[in-house]
Write a protein that holds these residues in place. Sequence first.
Motif, PDB file in Angstrom:
ATOM      1  N   LYS A  71       0.942  -1.281   0.070  1.00 57.46           N
ATOM      2  CA  LYS A  71      -0.064   0.085   0.103  1.00 57.46           C
ATOM      3  C   LYS A  71       0.914   1.174   0.103  1.00 57.46           C
ATOM      4  O   LYS A  71       0.483   2.281  -0.690  1.00 57.46           O
ATOM      5  CB  LYS A  71      -1.154  -0.025   1.185  1.00 57.46           C
ATOM      6  CG  LYS A  71      -2.181  -1.010   0.838  1.00 57.46           C
ATOM      7  CD  LYS A  71      -3.217  -0.850   2.026  1.00 57.46           C
ATOM      8  CE  LYS A  71      -4.505  -1.564   1.387  1.00 57.46           C
ATOM      9  NZ  LYS A  71      -5.493  -1.807   2.514  1.00 57.46           N
ATOM     10  N   GLU A  72       2.038   1.098   0.266  1.00 50.62           N
ATOM     11  CA  GLU A  72       2.902   2.276   0.413  1.00 50.62           C
ATOM     12  C   GLU A  72       3.219   2.758  -0.582  1.00 50.62           C
ATOM     13  O   GLU A  72       3.564   3.916  -1.228  1.00 50.62           O
ATOM     14  CB  GLU A  72       4.461   2.041   1.134  1.00 50.62           C
ATOM     15  CG  GLU A  72       4.384   1.780   2.872  1.00 50.62           C
ATOM     16  CD  GLU A  72       4.682   3.115   3.048  1.00 50.62           C
ATOM     17  OE1 GLU A  72       4.862   4.264   2.640  1.00 50.62           O
ATOM     18  OE2 GLU A  72       4.516   3.373   4.456  1.00 50.62           O
ATOM     19  N   PHE A  82     -12.845  10.852   0.643  1.00 54.28           N
ATOM     20  CA  PHE A  82     -11.500  11.399   1.114  1.00 54.28           C
ATOM     21  C   PHE A  82     -11.516  11.771   2.433  1.00 54.28           C
ATOM     22  O   PHE A  82     -12.375  11.218   3.305  1.00 54.28           O
ATOM     23  CB  PHE A  82     -11.288  12.607   0.110  1.00 54.28           C
ATOM     24  CG  PHE A  82     -10.086  13.149   0.021  1.00 54.28           C
ATOM     25  CD1 PHE A  82      -8.883  12.448  -0.222  1.00 54.28           C
ATOM     26  CD2 PHE A  82      -9.672  14.367   0.157  1.00 54.28           C
ATOM     27  CE1 PHE A  82      -7.554  12.995   0.014  1.00 54.28           C
ATOM     28  CE2 PHE A  82      -8.421  15.189   0.007  1.00 54.28           C
ATOM     29  CZ  PHE A  82      -7.347  14.168  -0.119  1.00 54.28           C
ATOM     30  N   PHE A  83     -10.773  12.828   2.822  1.00 60.92           N
ATOM     31  CA  PHE A  83     -10.641  13.234   4.223  1.00 60.92           C
ATOM     32  C   PHE A  83     -11.734  13.955   4.437  1.00 60.92           C
ATOM     33  O   PHE A  83     -12.582  14.664   3.652  1.00 60.92           O
ATOM     34  CB  PHE A  83      -9.339  14.129   4.210  1.00 60.92           C
ATOM     35  CG  PHE A  83      -8.055  13.416   4.572  1.00 60.92           C
ATOM     36  CD1 PHE A  83      -7.803  13.048   5.942  1.00 60.92           C
ATOM     37  CD2 PHE A  83      -7.358  13.029   3.707  1.00 60.92           C
ATOM     38  CE1 PHE A  83      -6.481  12.096   6.037  1.00 60.92           C
ATOM     39  CE2 PHE A  83      -5.975  12.397   3.654  1.00 60.92           C
ATOM     40  CZ  PHE A  83      -5.711  11.740   4.907  1.00 60.92           C
ATOM     41  N   LEU A  87     -11.151  19.529   7.328  1.00 63.39           N
ATOM     42  CA  LEU A  87      -9.633  19.389   7.446  1.00 63.39           C
ATOM     43  C   LEU A  87      -9.339  20.529   6.046  1.00 63.39           C
ATOM     44  O   LEU A  87      -9.925  20.484   5.171  1.00 63.39           O
ATOM     45  CB  LEU A  87      -9.362  18.008   7.345  1.00 63.39           C
ATOM     46  CG  LEU A  87      -9.482  17.227   8.503  1.00 63.39           C
ATOM     47  CD1 LEU A  87      -8.854  15.965   8.043  1.00 63.39           C
ATOM     48  CD2 LEU A  87      -9.089  17.646   9.691  1.00 63.39           C
ATOM     49  N   ASN A  88      -8.020  20.902   6.254  1.00 58.54           N
ATOM     50  CA  ASN A  88      -7.518  21.534   4.867  1.00 58.54           C
ATOM     51  C   ASN A  88      -6.233  20.751   4.735  1.00 58.54           C
ATOM     52  O   ASN A  88      -5.795  20.021   5.256  1.00 58.54           O
ATOM     53  CB  ASN A  88      -7.078  23.089   5.625  1.00 58.54           C
ATOM     54  CG  ASN A  88      -6.042  23.086   6.826  1.00 58.54           C
ATOM     55  OD1 ASN A  88      -5.021  22.479   6.713  1.00 58.54           O
ATOM     56  ND2 ASN A  88      -6.369  23.833   7.656  1.00 58.54           N
ATOM     57  N   ASN A  91      -3.481  20.312   7.150  1.00 61.00           N
ATOM     58  CA  ASN A  91      -3.744  19.186   7.977  1.00 61.00           C
ATOM     59  C   ASN A  91      -3.317  17.643   7.492  1.00 61.00           C
ATOM     60  O   ASN A  91      -2.921  16.815   7.716  1.00 61.00           O
ATOM     61  CB  ASN A  91      -5.237  18.941   8.462  1.00 61.00           C
ATOM     62  CG  ASN A  91      -5.678  20.266   9.140  1.00 61.00           C
ATOM     63  OD1 ASN A  91      -6.668  20.753   9.095  1.00 61.00           O
ATOM     64  ND2 ASN A  91      -4.838  20.870   9.965  1.00 61.00           N
ATOM     65  N   SER A  94       0.305  17.086   7.283  1.00 60.37           N
ATOM     66  CA  SER A  94       0.648  16.689   8.625  1.00 60.37           C
ATOM     67  C   SER A  94       0.269  15.274   8.951  1.00 60.37           C
ATOM     68  O   SER A  94       0.999  14.597   9.429  1.00 60.37           O
ATOM     69  CB  SER A  94       0.161  17.553   9.516  1.00 60.37           C
ATOM     70  OG  SER A  94       0.378  17.433  10.911  1.00 60.37           O
ATOM     71  N   ILE A  95      -0.830  14.929   8.408  1.00 59.08           N
ATOM     72  CA  ILE A  95      -1.357  13.496   8.994  1.00 59.08           C
ATOM     73  C   ILE A  95      -0.476  12.659   8.086  1.00 59.08           C
ATOM     74  O   ILE A  95      -0.316  11.537   8.733  1.00 59.08           O
ATOM     75  CB  ILE A  95      -3.070  13.342   8.509  1.00 59.08           C
ATOM     76  CG1 ILE A  95      -3.659  14.410   9.708  1.00 59.08           C
ATOM     77  CG2 ILE A  95      -3.611  11.979   8.428  1.00 59.08           C
ATOM     78  CD1 ILE A  95      -5.095  14.462   9.126  1.00 59.08           C
ATOM     79  N   LEU A  96      -0.496  12.755   6.931  1.00 53.61           N
ATOM     80  CA  LEU A  96       0.272  11.685   5.828  1.00 53.61           C
ATOM     81  C   LEU A  96       1.689  11.424   5.994  1.00 53.61           C
ATOM     82  O   LEU A  96       2.242  10.636   5.725  1.00 53.61           O
ATOM     83  CB  LEU A  96      -0.318  11.911   4.318  1.00 53.61           C
ATOM     84  CG  LEU A  96      -1.825  11.745   4.179  1.00 53.61           C
ATOM     85  CD1 LEU A  96      -2.127  12.006   2.605  1.00 53.61           C
ATOM     86  CD2 LEU A  96      -2.233  10.275   4.432  1.00 53.61           C
ATOM     87  N   ASP A  98       2.904  11.109   8.699  1.00 54.39           N
ATOM     88  CA  ASP A  98       2.719   9.708   9.716  1.00 54.39           C
ATOM     89  C   ASP A  98       2.174   8.569   8.949  1.00 54.39           C
ATOM     90  O   ASP A  98       1.884   7.836  10.002  1.00 54.39           O
ATOM     91  CB  ASP A  98       2.200  10.343  11.327  1.00 54.39           C
ATOM     92  CG  ASP A  98       3.083  11.424  11.679  1.00 54.39           C
ATOM     93  OD1 ASP A  98       4.339  11.201  11.763  1.00 54.39           O
ATOM     94  OD2 ASP A  98       2.664  12.479  11.951  1.00 54.39           O
ATOM     95  N   VAL A  99       1.764   8.702   7.757  1.00 53.64           N
ATOM     96  CA  VAL A  99       1.161   7.603   7.305  1.00 53.64           C
ATOM     97  C   VAL A  99       2.021   6.641   6.473  1.00 53.64           C
ATOM     98  O   VAL A  99       2.112   5.592   6.499  1.00 53.64           O
ATOM     99  CB  VAL A  99      -0.097   7.668   6.967  1.00 53.64           C
ATOM    100  CG1 VAL A  99      -0.653   6.765   6.041  1.00 53.64           C
ATOM    101  CG2 VAL A  99      -1.154   8.285   7.845  1.00 53.64           C
ATOM    102  N   TYR A 100       2.576   7.563   5.282  1.00 52.49           N
ATOM    103  CA  TYR A 100       3.588   7.207   4.639  1.00 52.49           C
ATOM    104  C   TYR A 100       5.065   7.298   4.711  1.00 52.49           C
ATOM    105  O   TYR A 100       5.211   8.673   5.114  1.00 52.49           O
ATOM    106  CB  TYR A 100       3.271   7.711   3.026  1.00 52.49           C
ATOM    107  CG  TYR A 100       1.804   7.402   2.546  1.00 52.49           C
ATOM    108  CD1 TYR A 100       1.931   6.253   1.893  1.00 52.49           C
ATOM    109  CD2 TYR A 100       0.797   8.278   2.265  1.00 52.49           C
ATOM    110  CE1 TYR A 100       0.442   6.018   1.464  1.00 52.49           C
ATOM    111  CE2 TYR A 100      -0.261   8.127   1.881  1.00 52.49           C
ATOM    112  CZ  TYR A 100      -0.569   6.825   1.292  1.00 52.49           C
ATOM    113  OH  TYR A 100      -1.752   6.296   0.747  1.00 52.49           O
ATOM    114  N   THR A 138      -2.368  14.728  -3.332  1.00 56.30           N
ATOM    115  CA  THR A 138      -2.164  13.736  -2.164  1.00 56.30           C
ATOM    116  C   THR A 138      -1.830  12.337  -2.879  1.00 56.30           C
ATOM    117  O   THR A 138      -0.726  11.688  -2.458  1.00 56.30           O
ATOM    118  CB  THR A 138      -3.514  13.402  -1.474  1.00 56.30           C
ATOM    119  OG1 THR A 138      -3.893  14.825  -0.993  1.00 56.30           O
ATOM    120  CG2 THR A 138      -3.292  12.686  -0.215  1.00 56.30           C
TER     121      THR A 138
END
Lengths: 287, 209
Positions: A71-72, A82-83, A87-88, A91, A94-96, A98-100, A138
């Motif tokens: 998935k990476e 989607f999100f 959110l903007n 955001n 900043s979230i992704l 820590d995901v990818y 994204t």
Amino acid sequence: MKDAIEIKNLRKSYPGFTLGEISLNIPQGIIVGLIGENGAGKTTLIKTILNVVNKDNGNICVMGKDVESVKEEIGIVLDNSFFPEILNPGNIDSILKDVYGNWDSELFNRYLDSFSIKRDQILKTMSKGMRKKVEIATALSHHPKLLILDEPTSGLDPIVRNEVLDLFLDFIQDEEHTILLSTHITSDLEHIADQIVFIDKGKLILNKERNEIFDNYGIMRCGEEDFNKVEKRDMLAFKRNRYEYDVLVNDVTVCRKKYENCIIDKITLEDLMLIMVKGEKTNAGND
Amino acid sequence: MLGMIKKDLYLMLNNRRLFYIVLVLYLGMSILGGQDYTLFIPFMLLMMFLTSFSYDDFNSWHGYGAVLPQGRENYVKGKYVTVIVLSVVSCFFSLLLSFLIGSIKHEGNLMDSLSILAGITGAMLLLISILFPIIFKFGYEKGRIALFIVSFGISGIVIFLGTFFQTRIPESLILFLEKYGIYLAALITIAMLYVSYRISRKIYLNKEL
């Protein structure tokens, strides 16, 4: 050539709808266009590949592995998912992060700049097209090898759509990169797709290289008398209109010589969809 | 998991105006009135946190979330970790406000506030442990109905048991509960949260999104 996606005997049923069984190989390094009318099963196919819904039967390999382990490497645009809208883009960045593991904030910001999107503007206040651009930015900003895009250009004006299509063409310059793109805007695929996959009522009815379709297929327009003379082996499907027949022929060069009285036009994907969905199919396509 | 925690915190942060309004209201009522309403802050934050489920459902986040690396697993884990951390932090924040208001009014007892807050936090976490699997299974809308049923159900059972056993509880048990009740309650809460997490995880990993 390696396969980016390998699907064998895939089947997924809902009450009143069944996808499959579908077997399909998507080679690495190309753009594959997925077409079909609403409810044909395109989104179900994409969601099943991505394990968003559970398959009933069959095997799916993505880049030679189970999709969960790669998935990476996949960039996604899903239709209507989607999100949360308060959110903007800031955001999301900043979230992704820590995901990818490969998330590239600099690249994400460059895409936002090129699309003229502000980092602090919440999604709710954006137009549908702007939101789509954020989704595309994204999908591209963690250096994926495979893009799976469900209606990525819907809501975009022609100018931005062209920019986005150019982005996809740039992406595919790396031979390891692959795109599976589902869209209703078939003219987009005529410009960029290398292979066309056509799904109708859950069944795969066509899987051919774009050049093969545009070099060989054509639409023959003729009256009933001429239509009756057309050999079944020359036609893939036909549609009876009020005054004439539209016949999808499988070899323009041969048919032009054979049926000199009839006009044979170049085909567009829209024509192909219309005649395959609304018309009657023959068995010539299976020869 | 950190990404999912951030997502929920950003959702709360972008809705912070509501929190400020209620906070000012509680502070005003606590300073001017006879009750300490700041002790309800953890419950208010829990309600705010639960709206993150509503945003996720409304914006069809689940399909997108599921295609992120370890998306489903991290989503469930993130919700539990966020709500536990939020409960504990809001409990301390509430205690601090309660202490400040007590100092202003020259009244109040910090130990009383602490035991009330411990009770509220424990009750919240127990509520979550029942509520979350329902939300993961049926979505937030149905989960909200369950929230009211569970809240009133638990209150009813507690009142019924209290009335029914009032004269029958052996003194030794009362002494035991007075001494070890808090630890027992903490253990039960932790056990219930863990079981709840396992159930939610199983539900969400197999769910069609």
